[in-house]
Design an enzyme around this catalytic site. Structure first.
Site, mmCIF file in Angstrom:
data_model
loop_
_atom_site.group_PDB
_atom_site.id
_atom_site.type_symbol
_atom_site.label_atom_id
_atom_site.label_comp_id
_atom_site.label_asym_id
_atom_site.label_seq_id
_atom_site.Cartn_x
_atom_site.Cartn_y
_atom_site.Cartn_z
ATOM 1 N N GLU A 143 -16.357 65.951 34.571
ATOM 2 C CA GLU A 143 -15.614 65.209 35.597
ATOM 3 C C GLU A 143 -16.077 65.638 36.970
ATOM 4 O OE1 GLU A 143 -11.395 65.567 34.837
ATOM 5 O OE2 GLU A 143 -11.625 64.790 32.816
ATOM 6 N N ARG A 170 -8.034 66.298 27.151
ATOM 7 C CA ARG A 170 -9.220 66.809 27.827
ATOM 8 C C ARG A 170 -10.412 66.063 27.218
ATOM 9 N NH1 ARG A 170 -6.392 68.500 31.232
ATOM 10 N NH2 ARG A 170 -6.110 70.648 31.940
ATOM 11 N N HIS A 188 -8.701 60.920 35.779
ATOM 12 C CA HIS A 188 -7.847 62.085 35.464
ATOM 13 C C HIS A 188 -6.568 62.060 36.310
ATOM 14 C CE1 HIS A 188 -7.954 66.439 33.804
ATOM 15 N NE2 HIS A 188 -6.717 66.044 33.977
HETATM 16 C C1 OXD Z 1 -3.008 69.160 33.636
HETATM 17 C C2 OXD Z 1 -3.781 67.935 33.934
HETATM 18 O O1 OXD Z 1 -3.454 69.968 32.820
HETATM 19 O O2 OXD Z 1 -3.393 67.173 34.841
HETATM 20 O O3 OXD Z 1 -1.945 69.331 34.244
HETATM 21 O O4 OXD Z 1 -4.786 67.677 33.275
#
Ligand code: OXD
Length: 320
Positions: A262, A233, A281
């Protein structure tokens, strides 16, 4: 639907809500689904639902979700529910872990290779028709460090090991060995681990313990010839500090799939840095994602209706 009515009402808040509703309808005709891909519909109907299926938990609607007993995330990270975790102890929370490891390991190895070979540099040379040979150390002589060794981190470690690399890793309890990791470090020993790494890969969930984990001190421990890859993250790293380190050459480069905000803001300097690869992402997005996730979801619906413990359950206190 049985004569007594539905045994379970699931509200689906996801761009592929129609797909999930169709699959659930075919497999579990006694389950009622409410398709709510948009916030207005979710807000209108969440009070009817026993279960919520979605990527993100809408914390702003928590007080309206009076009947809700279960949140099944379609993703791996459940950090979206973290702001209300003290009030959500009655909720069962499950995720889709297990479907991301292989594709994220592909992404990490591709990123490590691109950064190490400076493939973007070769593309620049090609655009100018420049013949610019050089020598490159094999990846097998390099060390990759994984911060976070859950199912995704373990898959990355396995892949790096199979490429012949030395693999080090940090996890909450380093006394429990992890296959394919040559040396383990505890969360308090990150500053000892980071200088050993040619590649630092972030694979921790976002929890109150990990937000801001990689700040100025930790970045200063990453060598100036080393690269950072973030598939976790954005808020695990203090982005301003990372940006400064990338700009000044304090670290060699980065491949970033996740950001503090994002989509990444159009004016972010990260877009234009020659030593940075930005992706939107996507590292955990295998093809046929919905089908893969539905295998876990279907198993959990059956378990839920049988009153049995669910698969992939998340401990909200720990955050994973
Ligand atoms: C998830 C992501 O948490 O794609 O699945 O970030």
């Amino acid at each position: 639907m049985s004569e007594e009515g539905p045994t379970l009402t699931i509200i689906i808040s996801h761009p592929s809500a129609e797909y999930f509703a169709r699959q659930i309808g075919e497999r579990f005709p006694q389950v009622r689904t409410i398709v709510a891909p948009d916030p207005a519909r979710l807000e209108r109907h969440i009070h009817e639902a026993d279960a919520l299926l979605g990527f993100r938990f809408p914390v702003e609607l928590f007080d309206r979700a009076k009947k809700l007993r279960w949140f099944q995330s379609t993703g791996a990270g459940v950090d979206s529910i973290s702001p209300i975790r003290d009030r959500a102890g009655h909720l069962m929370v499950t995720n889709a872990r297990g479907i991301h490891g292989d594709i994220i390991a592909d992404y990490v190895m591709a990123g490590a290779t691109m950064l190490h070979w400076n493939l973007p540099g070769f593309l620049g040379d090609q655009a100018q028709r420049k013949w610019n040979p050089r020598f490159v150390t094999p990846l097998a002589e390099k060390t990759l460090g994984v911060v976070g060794l859950g199912s995704i981190g373990a898959a990355i470690a396995r892949r790096a090991k199979s490429a012949g690399m030395t693999v080090v890793g940090a996890k909450r309890d380093p006394s429990v060995q992890v296959e394919d990791v040559d040396r383990l470090f505890g969360p308090g020993d990150l500053t000892d681990m980071l200088p050993l790494c040619d590649f630092v890969v972030l694979a921790v969930p976002a929890t109150p313990d990990t937000v801001g984990l990689i700040g100025a001190l930790e970045i200063a421990c990453i060598r100036c010839d080393a690269f950072l890859i973030n598939i976790a993250r954005g808020n695990i790293v203090v982005e301003a500090e990372l940006t400064k380190a990338l700009r000044t050459g304090a670290i060699a480069g980065a491949m970033l799939d996740v950001f503090e905000r994002e989509p990444l803001q159009r004016d972010s300097p990260l877009w234009g840095m020659p030593n940075v690869i930005v992706t939107p992402h996507v590292s955990g997005n295998p093809a046929n994602y919905e089908e893969r996730a539905f295998q876990i979801i279907a198993e959990n619906i059956a378990l839920f209706m049988a009153g049995q413990p669910l698969k992939n359950s998340v401990d909200l206190r720990r955050g994973y």
